[in-house]
Design a protein around this motif. Structure first.
Motif, PDB file in Angstrom:
ATOM      1  N   ILE A 181     -23.190  -9.697   3.671  1.00 38.21           N
ATOM      2  CA  ILE A 181     -23.453 -10.452   4.894  1.00 38.21           C
ATOM      3  C   ILE A 181     -24.285  -9.583   5.823  1.00 38.21           C
ATOM      4  O   ILE A 181     -23.890  -8.471   6.172  1.00 38.21           O
ATOM      5  N   ARG A 242      -5.964  -1.081   0.862  1.00 35.58           N
ATOM      6  CA  ARG A 242      -6.517  -0.899   2.200  1.00 35.58           C
ATOM      7  C   ARG A 242      -5.715   0.123   2.994  1.00 35.58           C
ATOM      8  O   ARG A 242      -6.252   0.979   3.693  1.00 35.58           O
ATOM      9  N   LYS A 243      -4.394   0.034   2.838  1.00 34.24           N
ATOM     10  CA  LYS A 243      -3.540   0.980   3.565  1.00 34.24           C
ATOM     11  C   LYS A 243      -3.806   2.413   3.115  1.00 34.24           C
ATOM     12  O   LYS A 243      -3.801   3.329   3.932  1.00 34.24           O
ATOM     13  N   TYR A 245      -6.607   3.742   2.034  1.00 31.25           N
ATOM     14  CA  TYR A 245      -7.831   4.249   2.672  1.00 31.25           C
ATOM     15  C   TYR A 245      -7.584   4.572   4.144  1.00 31.25           C
ATOM     16  O   TYR A 245      -8.107   5.542   4.686  1.00 31.25           O
ATOM     17  N   ALA A 246      -6.767   3.731   4.792  1.00 35.61           N
ATOM     18  CA  ALA A 246      -6.487   3.965   6.212  1.00 35.61           C
ATOM     19  C   ALA A 246      -5.687   5.247   6.399  1.00 35.61           C
ATOM     20  O   ALA A 246      -6.010   6.079   7.247  1.00 35.61           O
ATOM     21  N   GLY A 249      -7.805   8.163   5.796  1.00 37.59           N
ATOM     22  CA  GLY A 249      -8.782   8.344   6.875  1.00 37.59           C
ATOM     23  C   GLY A 249      -8.173   9.073   8.056  1.00 37.59           C
ATOM     24  O   GLY A 249      -8.753  10.014   8.585  1.00 37.59           O
ATOM     25  N   ASN A 250      -6.996   8.630   8.489  1.00 41.92           N
ATOM     26  CA  ASN A 250      -6.299   9.295   9.587  1.00 41.92           C
ATOM     27  C   ASN A 250      -4.865   8.779   9.611  1.00 41.92           C
ATOM     28  O   ASN A 250      -4.613   7.654  10.029  1.00 41.92           O
ATOM     29  N   LYS A 252      -2.247   9.480  11.310  1.00 40.22           N
ATOM     30  CA  LYS A 252      -1.641   9.183  12.608  1.00 40.22           C
ATOM     31  C   LYS A 252      -2.092   7.807  13.107  1.00 40.22           C
ATOM     32  O   LYS A 252      -1.294   7.015  13.597  1.00 40.22           O
ATOM     33  N   VAL A 253      -3.386   7.556  12.984  1.00 43.53           N
ATOM     34  CA  VAL A 253      -3.917   6.258  13.422  1.00 43.53           C
ATOM     35  C   VAL A 253      -3.275   5.142  12.612  1.00 43.53           C
ATOM     36  O   VAL A 253      -2.864   4.115  13.152  1.00 43.53           O
ATOM     37  N   ALA A 254      -3.166   5.358  11.295  1.00 38.38           N
ATOM     38  CA  ALA A 254      -2.578   4.335  10.434  1.00 38.38           C
ATOM     39  C   ALA A 254      -1.137   4.057  10.848  1.00 38.38           C
ATOM     40  O   ALA A 254      -0.719   2.907  10.947  1.00 38.38           O
ATOM     41  N   GLY A 316      -9.251   9.541   2.080  1.00 38.16           N
ATOM     42  CA  GLY A 316      -9.899   8.392   2.698  1.00 38.16           C
ATOM     43  C   GLY A 316     -11.144   7.883   2.009  1.00 38.16           C
ATOM     44  O   GLY A 316     -11.590   6.781   2.286  1.00 38.16           O
ATOM     45  N   VAL A 317     -11.743   8.683   1.117  1.00 41.26           N
ATOM     46  CA  VAL A 317     -12.978   8.261   0.465  1.00 41.26           C
ATOM     47  C   VAL A 317     -12.848   8.478  -1.048  1.00 41.26           C
ATOM     48  O   VAL A 317     -12.483   9.566  -1.479  1.00 41.26           O
ATOM     49  N   THR A 369     -24.882  13.711   5.928  1.00 41.07           N
ATOM     50  CA  THR A 369     -24.686  12.459   6.646  1.00 41.07           C
ATOM     51  C   THR A 369     -24.130  12.694   8.038  1.00 41.07           C
ATOM     52  O   THR A 369     -24.235  11.843   8.896  1.00 41.07           O
TER      53      THR A 369
END
Lengths: 370, 510
Positions: A181, A242-243, A245-246, A249-250, A252-254, A316-317, A369
C-alpha cells in the motif's frame, strides 16, 4: 541493485558457494550428495527455527545441544522399556523438550536472569542426565519402524505431488505478499514479485532435481519443511509473532503496552526445547541409537545459522527464511569441506570465521542505516 | 561588558534537500548571557555544531569571528582550544571514574613513569571546583553524584580548558528546582568572571530570569535582531518563535464536570532504596468525566510514581485501592490496567513509549493488539486502516505508515504515542509530561486533542512540570510534594504562587 545485494546478501553468498563447490568437486551436485546434505541440514535447521525466536527476544539458548542428546537417549530408552514408538516420542517431546524449555524460559523471565546463565546451567544438567541414564555408553534402538522416521523417504510420485502443491502455494503467496500500500493505493512491487517467482521456481526445480533424481523426499526434510512453514507463518502473521518483535524491539515498551513478557518468553523457550527434542528424536532414528554425547556443540551451529541469516543479536529483527538460508550455508560448508577432504578440525576454524564475518556485516549494515 | 568576543556572520548550512541555517547573524559580548530560542528543528543545535567545529569549515558557508579574527575550525578540538565549550543535554562523562579524572580526562598530571600524580590531580580539581563554589569531593566516583552535580562537573571540565564561550544546550531538563537555582547561581558567577554564555532552552521563564539578551531562530533564520531581555515580553518572544500569539497556545474550553470516573484511595509506593521512605505516600484523589485533572509538583515529588502505581507498574509492591466507575479494580500489571480501560502516555517516549526501529502501524496497534487479531492471525488490513485513520486525525506528518518512528520529529513521535493509546479506546487517559521536548506548534495540537478527548467523554489526567501549562489546561489541580498530596485546587484559585507554595512542601488544608 545495491539494495538488492544488501537485502539478499546471504542468499547470494549461498549461490556463490554452491557454484564454487560444484567446480571444485564434481560429486557435490549429485542428487545423492544433495539429498544427504539437505537431510543433515534439517537436524540443525529444526533447532535453528526455535533459536531464531529466542534471539529475536535478544536471548540465547545454549542448552539445545544437550536437549538433543537427552531426547535421543530418553526416546531410545523408553522404547527399550517396551513403550510404543509414538507414545515414547510424545513423552520425549513434552517431558524433555517442553520441561527443559519451560525451565529455561520461566526462570530467566520470572527472575530477570539472562538466559545465557540459565541455559548454560541447563546445558550441563541435561548432559549430566544423559550420562547418568546411559551410564556413559551408547544405547541401541530396538524398534524397526522408528528408524524409518530419520532415514526413510516419501516415494517419488507422492513427493512430486507435494512439490507441485508447494510450487502453486508458493506462487500464490508471492503474488499476495508483493502487494503494497503506497499513498493509500495498492501497488504491486514488481521487483519483489519477480524475485519471489524466480526463487519459488528455482526452489521447485532444485527440489525436483535433488529429490526426484534420487529416492524422493527424505521424511526429516518433509518434517523440517512443515516446521519452517509454521514458523514463518507464526512470526509474520500471528499475534504471538508480533509480540516477539515488540519485546525484542524494547521489552519495557512492550510490557507497558500490556504484553505479558513472562508468558511470551516462556513460550519461546518451550518451543525451542520441543524443537530440539524433535531434532534429537530424528537423530536417534537415523543413527539407530543414541550416545550420551549426541548433540554436543549443536548450539553453536544453530546460533551461527540464525546470525548468518540476518537475525540481530540485539533482538527485534530477523526472519526464519533467513535462518533457513543460514542453516543451508552451514550445511554446504560442512558438506563441501568434507567432500574436498578437508579435516573436520579445520572446518571448525572456517565456521568460526564465518560467524564473525556475518556479525560484522550485520553491525556495519546497522551503522550504514543509522 | 560591551566588548565583542564572537560574531557569526551569514552562516549557511545545507543538508541534502533542506537548508538548516539560512544567513544566521548574531554577536556575543564578553560576559553576556545570550539566550538562543526557537522551536525544535529551528536550527539551534546545528548552529552550535557549526560554532564548535562538529561541522568543519567547508561544510558551511559564512564567517565566524573570534576576537575580531576569522576562525575556521577543522574539528572540535580546535574549537575547544580556542575557548569554546558545550554542555550537552546528555552529559558526556564517565560514571565509574572519579570527579577529578572526569575533569582532567586525558590531561591528568603524569610522573615520569606515566603514572598519574593523584594528589596534584585532586588539588587541581579542587581548584576548578572552588571557582564554582561547589562542595564536591573530587575523589568520589562521578556516578555517586546527582545529575545536577554531575552537570557542575561538566562545567568545571569546560572551565579547566580555559573556556571563554560556554554553550548550554537545554541544561535544566533533568534538574530539580533546587539544582536549577544552583545552576543559575553558577552561570551568573561565570558571567561576572567574563565568561560569555549561549543558553539554549525551551523554557522561556528561565530565559527571562537568566539572560541578558535573546536571539530567536525560526526555520533556520534569525528573526529580527538580538534584543535585550528587558525590552521584550515573553509574548513577543513566542510570537517571533512561532509567528503567532500566545492566546492560541492554550485553547481553553469550559467543560461541565460530570460523574466521577476514576477514584484512587490511599496509594503508596515504597522507595526501593530506602525502606523508611515512600515515593508516594497515601495519596487519594478522584477524576471526573468532563474535566482535565492536572497533577503539579516539583521533580521527584512522586507524580510519575503515582500514575505508574495506578497503571500497575509496581505490581504488588504498591498499595491502595483503585475504582473506575464505582467498580473496584485489581491492577497488578499494565496489561490489567489496559484491560480495565486505563491508558498511560509515559514521560520518556523514546525509552518507554515507542519501538523506535519499528513502523507506525506496529507501534500504534501494540496496546490493542487483541482487537486486531482473531485467534491466530493478525488482520493486517484492519491494522493499516485504523492506523491511517489516526495518523490523519492526529495530523501526524510522516512519508508513509512504514517508516520507523525514530525518523519522525519529536512532536510527531509524541502524537504516535498518544495515538497508540487512543486506539485502545480507554475511559481514562493519563498523560505524563505530554509536551516535553516538543515544539510550540505541536504543543498546541496536543492541547487541542486533550480538549477533544474530554468532550468525547474521556477522563484526562495530565502531569506537567510547567506551571503555565498546568494552569492553562487543567480544570482542577492536584499538587504533590515529597510523595504526598499537599493541595487540590480549582482552576479559579490556582495561581503560580499558590501552586509553588504547596509544591515546595507547605502542607495546606485539603
Amino acid at each position: 541493485m545495491k539494495k538488492f545485494i544488501k537485502n539478499n546478501g546471504t542468499f547470494i553468498a549461498l549461490i556463490f558457494l554452491i557454484i564454487i563447490l560444484s567446480f571444485l568437486s564434481p560429486s557435490f551436485l549429485s542428487s545423492r550428495n544433495l539429498t544427504n546434505l539437505v537431510r543433515q541440514v534439517t537436524i540443525n535447521g529444526i533447532i535453528a527455527v526455535g533459536m531464531t525466536m529466542v534471539i529475536l527476544l535478544a536471548g540465547i539458548d545454549l542448552s539445545v545441544g544437550s536437549t538433543v542428546g537427552l531426547s535421543a537417549v530418553v526416546v531410545t530408552l523408553l522404547m527399550q522399556s517396551g513403550i510404543g514408538m509414538w507414545l515414547a516420542i510424545l513423552i520425549t517431546l513434552v517431558g524433555v523438550g517442553g520441561v527443559l524449555g519451560f525451565f529455561n524460559g520461566f526462570m530467566s523471565a520470572k527472575f530477570d536472569i539472562h538466559p545465557f546463565i540459565i541455559t548454560l546451567g541447563v546445558m550441563t544438567i541435561a548432559r549430566g542426565l544423559s550420562l547418568v541414564l546411559t551410564q556413559g555408553v551408547s544405547v541401541p534402538v530396538t524398534n524397526r519402524t522408528f528408524a524409518e522416521i530419520g532415514s526413510g523417504y516419501i516415494p517419488k510420485i507422492p513427493s512430486l505431488i507435494i512439490l507441485v502443491i508447494a510450487l502453486v502455494l508458493g506462487l500464490i503467496a508471492v503474488f499476495r505478499t508483493s502487494m503494497e500500500i503506497k499513498n493509500g493505493d495498492k501497488v504491486r512491487n514488481k521487483a519483489k514479485l519477480t524475485g519471489g517467482i524466480i526463487l519459488t521456481v528455482a526452489g521447485f526445480l532444485a527440489g525436483f532435481l535433488i529429490f526426484i533424481g534420487y529416492q524422493g523426499i527424505p521424511i526429516p526434510v518433509a518434517i523440517f519443511a512443515v516446521i519452517v512453514m509454521i514458523g514463518i507463518y507464526t512470526l509474520r502473521k500471528t499475534r504471538f509473532g508480533r509480540k516477539l518483535y515488540a519485546i525484542g524491539g524494547n521489552e519495557k515498551v512492550a510490557w507497558l503496552s500490556g504484553i505479558n513478557i513472562l508468558r511470551s518468553k516462556t513460550m519461546v523457550f518451550v518451543i525451542t526445547g520441543v524443537l530440539s527434542a524433535a531434532s534429537g528424536i530424528l537423530l536417534a532414528s537415523r543413527l539407530n541409537g543414541a550416545s550420551p554425547n549426541l548433540g554436543d556443540g549443536f548450539e553453536l551451529d544453530a546460533i551461527a545459522s540464525v546470525i548468518i541469516g540476518g537475525t540481530s543479536f540485539m533482538g527485534g529483527v530477523g526472519t526464519i527464511t533467513g535462518t533457513v538460508i543460514g542453516a543451508i550455508i552451514i550445511g554446504v560448508i560442512n558438506n563441501g569441506m568434507s567432500l574436498l577432504g578437508i579435516n573436520s578440525f579445520y572446518q571448525m576454524i572456517v565456521k568460526g570465521f564465518i560467524i564473525i564475518l556475518a556479525v560484522m556485516i550485520d553491525v556495519l549494515n546497522r551503522r550504514d542505516t543509522a | 561588558m560591551g566588548e565583542e568576543i564572537l560574531e557569526m556572520k551569514n552562516i549557511i548550512k545545507d543538508f541534502p534537500g533542506v537548508r538548516a541555517l539560512d544567513h544566521v547573524n548574531f554577536t556575543l559580548e564578553k560576559g553576556e548571557i545570550l539566550a538562543l530560542v526557537g522551536e525544535n528543528g529551528a536550527g539551534k543545535s546545528t548552529l552550535m555544531k557549526v560554532l564548535s567545529g562538529v561541522w568543519p569549515y567547508p561544510t558551511y558557508e559564512g564567517d565566524i569571528y573570534l576576537d575580531d579574527a576569522l576562525v575556521r575550525f577543522e574539528n572540535t578540538r580546535e574549537a575547544e582550544k580556542a575557548g569554546i565549550g558545550i554542555i550537552h543535554q546528555e552529559l558526556n562523562l564517565l560514571p565509574d571514574l572519579s570527579v577529578a579524572e572526569n575533569i582532567f580526562l586525558d590531561r591528568q598530571p603524569l610522573n615520569k613513569f606515566g603514572g598519574i600524580k593523584w594528589e596534584e590531580l585532586y588539588h587541581n580539581a579542587e581548584k576548578v571546583l572552588s571557582r564554582l563554589n561547589m562542595d564536591i569531593d573530587p575523589r568520589i566516583d562521578l556516578g555517586d553524584l546527582t545529575v545536577g552535580k554531575q552537570q557542575m562537573v561538566e562545567i568545571a571540565k569546560a572551565l579547566s580548558l580555559d573556556t571563554r564561550i560556554l554553550v548550554f544546550d537545554e541544561p535544566t531538563s533533568a534538574l530539580t528546582e533546587a539544582e536549577i537555582k544552583e545552576l543559575f547561581t553558577v552561570i551568573n558567577e561565570l558571567r561576572a568572571s567574563d565568561v560569555s554564555i549561549i543558553y539554549i532552552s525551551h523554557k522561556l521563564e528561565e530565559i527571562e530570569e537568566l539572560a541578558d539578551s535573546v536571539v530567536v531562530l525560526r526555520d533556520g533564520a534569525t528573526i529580527g535582531d538580538k534584543i535585550n531581555i528587558s525590552e521584550v515580553t515573553l509574548d513577543e518572544i513566542i510570537n517571533r518563535m512561532v509567528g503567532r500569539d500566545i492566546e492560541d497556545l492554550f485553547p481553553t474550553v469550559d467543560f461541565e464536570r460530570q460523574e466521577k470516573t476514576l477514584e484512587v484511595k490511599n496509594i503508596s509506593v515504597p522507595d526501593p532504596f530506602n525502606p523508611d521512605k515512600k515515593l508516594v505516600d497515601d495519596v487519594s484523589f478522584a477524576a471526573y468525566k468532563g474535566e482535565i485533572l492536572g497533577i503539579s509538583g516539583l521533580m521527584g515529588a512522586g507524580r510519575t510514581e503515582l500514575v505508574n502505581a495506578i497503571f500497575g507498574v509496581y505490581g504488588k509492591k504498591s498499595e491502595g485501592e483503585i475504582f473506575l466507575n464505582g467498580k473496584k479494580l485489581n491492577i497488578k500489571s499494565p496489561a490489567d490496567a489496559i484491560d480495565s480501560g486505563i491508558a498511560l502516555v509515559t514521560e520518556d517516549r523514546k525509552e518507554l513509549g515507542l519501538l523506535l526501529d519499528k513502523n507506525l502501524v506496529m507501534n500504534m496497534t501494540l496496546p490493542s493488539i487483541k482487537t486486531f487479531s482473531s485467534k491466530f492471525a493478525m488482520d493486517t488490513h484492519k491494522e493499516r486502516t485504523i492506523t491511517e485513520k489516526y495518523v490523519d486525525e492526529l495530523n501526524i506528518k510522516t512519508p508513509s505508515l512504514d517508516v520507523f518512528v525514530e525518523k519522525l520529529s519529536g512532536g510527531n513521535q509524541q502524537k504516535v504515542v498518544i495515538g497508540k493509546w487512543l486506539i485502545t479506546d480507554s475511559d481514562v487517559l493519563i498523560l505524563d509530561e505530554p509536551t516535553r521536548g516538543i515544539d510550540v506548534g505541536a504543543k498546541t495540537e496536543v492541547y487541542r486533542l486533550m480538549n477533544q478527548l474530554v468532550e468525547s467523554g474521556v477522563t484526562v489526567i495530565m502531569i506537567s512540570s510547567e506551571l503555565p501549562e498546568i494552569m492553562g489546561m487543567s480544570d482542577r489541580i492536584i499538587v504533590m510534594s515529597e510523595g504526598k498530596k499537599t493541595a487540590e485546587l480549582e482552576k479559579a484559585e490556582a495561581d503560580q504562587e499558590t501552586i509553588m507554595k504547596y509544591a515546595t512542601g507547605n502542607k495546606g488544608a485539603e
